[in-house]
Design an enzyme around this catalytic site. Sequence first.
Site, mmCIF file in Angstrom:
data_model
loop_
_atom_site.group_PDB
_atom_site.id
_atom_site.type_symbol
_atom_site.label_atom_id
_atom_site.label_comp_id
_atom_site.label_asym_id
_atom_site.label_seq_id
_atom_site.Cartn_x
_atom_site.Cartn_y
_atom_site.Cartn_z
ATOM 1 N N GLY A 251 0.770 -1.249 0.000
ATOM 2 C CA GLY A 251 0.000 0.000 0.000
ATOM 3 C C GLY A 251 0.793 1.287 0.000
ATOM 4 N N GLU A 293 4.012 -6.409 1.804
ATOM 5 C CA GLU A 293 3.795 -6.856 0.416
ATOM 6 C C GLU A 293 3.689 -5.684 -0.531
ATOM 7 O OE1 GLU A 293 0.768 -10.549 1.399
ATOM 8 O OE2 GLU A 293 0.012 -8.669 0.609
ATOM 9 N N PRO A 294 4.743 -4.935 -0.706
ATOM 10 C CA PRO A 294 4.649 -3.770 -1.581
ATOM 11 C C PRO A 294 4.607 -4.160 -3.058
ATOM 12 C CG PRO A 294 6.893 -4.049 -0.801
ATOM 13 C CD PRO A 294 6.071 -5.093 -0.094
ATOM 14 N N GLY A 295 3.806 -3.464 -3.811
ATOM 15 C CA GLY A 295 3.797 -3.617 -5.264
ATOM 16 C C GLY A 295 4.212 -2.291 -5.887
ATOM 17 N N ARG A 333 -5.576 3.502 -16.228
ATOM 18 C CA ARG A 333 -5.811 4.016 -14.880
ATOM 19 C C ARG A 333 -6.560 5.343 -14.821
ATOM 20 N NH1 ARG A 333 -2.548 5.107 -11.610
ATOM 21 N NH2 ARG A 333 -3.448 4.254 -9.723
ATOM 22 N N TYR A 337 -9.941 4.984 -12.855
ATOM 23 C CA TYR A 337 -9.932 5.609 -11.515
ATOM 24 C C TYR A 337 -9.861 7.133 -11.565
ATOM 25 C CZ TYR A 337 -7.768 0.985 -10.597
ATOM 26 O OH TYR A 337 -7.469 -0.344 -10.560
ATOM 27 N N CYS A 364 -11.265 3.467 -29.830
ATOM 28 C CA CYS A 364 -12.557 3.989 -30.276
ATOM 29 C C CYS A 364 -13.463 4.122 -29.076
ATOM 30 C CB CYS A 364 -13.157 3.061 -31.308
ATOM 31 S SG CYS A 364 -12.104 2.963 -32.743
HETATM 32 N N1 LLP Z 1 -1.171 -7.201 -1.079
HETATM 33 C C1 LLP Z 1 -2.467 -7.363 -1.366
HETATM 34 C C2 LLP Z 1 -3.220 -8.428 -0.708
HETATM 35 C C3 LLP Z 1 -3.096 -6.513 -2.294
HETATM 36 O O1 LLP Z 1 -4.389 -6.653 -2.549
HETATM 37 C C4 LLP Z 1 -2.337 -5.505 -2.932
HETATM 38 C C5 LLP Z 1 -2.957 -4.626 -3.916
HETATM 39 C C6 LLP Z 1 -0.968 -5.392 -2.616
HETATM 40 C C7 LLP Z 1 -0.420 -6.254 -1.673
HETATM 41 C C8 LLP Z 1 -0.062 -4.374 -3.248
HETATM 42 O O2 LLP Z 1 -0.479 -3.083 -2.986
HETATM 43 P P1 LLP Z 1 0.456 -1.828 -3.451
HETATM 44 O O3 LLP Z 1 1.695 -1.844 -2.601
HETATM 45 O O4 LLP Z 1 0.750 -2.019 -4.874
HETATM 46 O O5 LLP Z 1 -0.432 -0.652 -3.198
HETATM 47 N N2 LLP Z 1 -5.000 -1.620 -9.870
HETATM 48 C C9 LLP Z 1 -4.935 -0.612 -8.819
HETATM 49 C C10 LLP Z 1 -4.240 -1.143 -7.606
HETATM 50 C C11 LLP Z 1 -4.965 -2.342 -7.013
HETATM 51 C C12 LLP Z 1 -4.218 -2.866 -5.818
HETATM 52 C C13 LLP Z 1 -4.894 -4.058 -5.266
HETATM 53 N N3 LLP Z 1 -4.173 -4.752 -4.262
HETATM 54 C C14 LLP Z 1 -4.217 0.628 -9.355
HETATM 55 O O6 LLP Z 1 -3.890 0.666 -10.538
HETATM 56 O O7 LLP Z 1 -4.036 1.598 -8.625
#
Ligand code: LLP
Length: 435
Positions: A251, A293-295, A333, A337, A364
Amino acid sequence: MDYPLLSDNLTVNGNALYFDGRNVCELAAKYGTPLYLMDEDRIRARCREYRAAMRAAFGEKSAVLYAAKASAYKQMFRIMHEEGMHADVVSSGELYTALQAGFPAERLWFHSSNKTDEDLRLALQSNVGRIVADSMEELAALQRIAAKTGKVPEILLRLTPGIDPHTFEAVATGQVDSKFGFGIETGAAEEAVRFALSLSSVRLVGFHCHVGSQVFDSDVFLRSAKIMLAFMAEVRDTFGYVADVLDLGGGYGVRYLPSDPELHLSANIAEIGAFLLAECDRLAYPLPLIALEPGRSLVADAGLTVYTVGVVKPIPGVRTYVSVDGGMTDNIRHALYGAPYTVLPASRMDEPPAMRATVVGRCCESGDVIQPDVPLPGTLQRGDLLAVCTTGAYHYSMASNYNRLPRPPIVMLRNGDDYLAVRRETLDDLLQCDL
Ligand code: LLP
């Protein structure tokens, strides 16, 4: 400088934008557009920063999982593996990609709010490290499938601590009103613990929560950690069960606009560490292994999308549209959003922003907007390049073939070198599943 440079991997020399020290115009000429560039040096630096901060806070009792949904392809898994990361996968597709890349199964944790029996079978067959269970149906299915194989998978329960992270609702997943996880407030979490502990073919090892996205301070994590630990202490008192693992999810935020704050990752994690140690002490709870769990915060600002301008359409008294050769197929995005972005005139960085234009894609669909109201040079014309910043997370992974547009390639930049990690889709690729 007339245009904001969000991160220090963006620089300018003459008219050209540079990314990770490389001339974006030259890379566009070499690989074509639309093009995803990824700054591998930055990804690796971020992994090291996360791991060092977590080790400083929790020592060996820490794990950093890359949330692969942010951007999943073989080379990304290889990089994450080389950096000593764990990873979270949410489908058989992500799991298969990771395994094919040689990512060790025992470092993979399998998520998803609705895993199919096939997902669970593949997860068990592959010996994934942990499965994060999200529902009673899943627990029952796991028991049934695991019993047949004779395996006893380690599981976590995904809980919803009931926190509104004050971000946009579509990505706020920790509230009670959520398809994800077991609510603590509603009593569902306690029921799930009771059920999980009664199962012979799963071994409960701990708890997980994920509260939301684009979080910049530790407050949200502290609040969720407090609720999770209080619940864990209650579970200990009720069931005599003590958890080995607490996964606080992902997050952390990134900068899409110059007005977005900088994330002070190490300081934030140190704060969470101090809080958790004190709270465990207060509750006389042995410190579990703490996972994050960073993405987005690992890969987003390592990404830049480069487009070629096609049509420039001024509508007097209304607005000017600038169309690029990609769009919602490679970046959905804003359409989905209303997400904000910083767009740069990559081939005219030395010219002042004399107009404001709405940058749109080639699909389109009127909603195919990359970003409205972008300051750009008045001379912008067909053949010029635009770069959209902070596109390393949730772009390639959310890309589609709408209008039968082939997906762009991913080019990695490392140590002054560039190489293809994902090649551009061809027209024949588009026909691959057609019978
Ligand atoms: N762990 C879990 C269980 C999650 O559901 C998520 C994201 C993450 C980790 C990673 O979160 P982050 O660090 O990336 O914020 N498609 C959306 C984002 C959806 C995220 C859903 N879960 C966007 O483009 O903003």
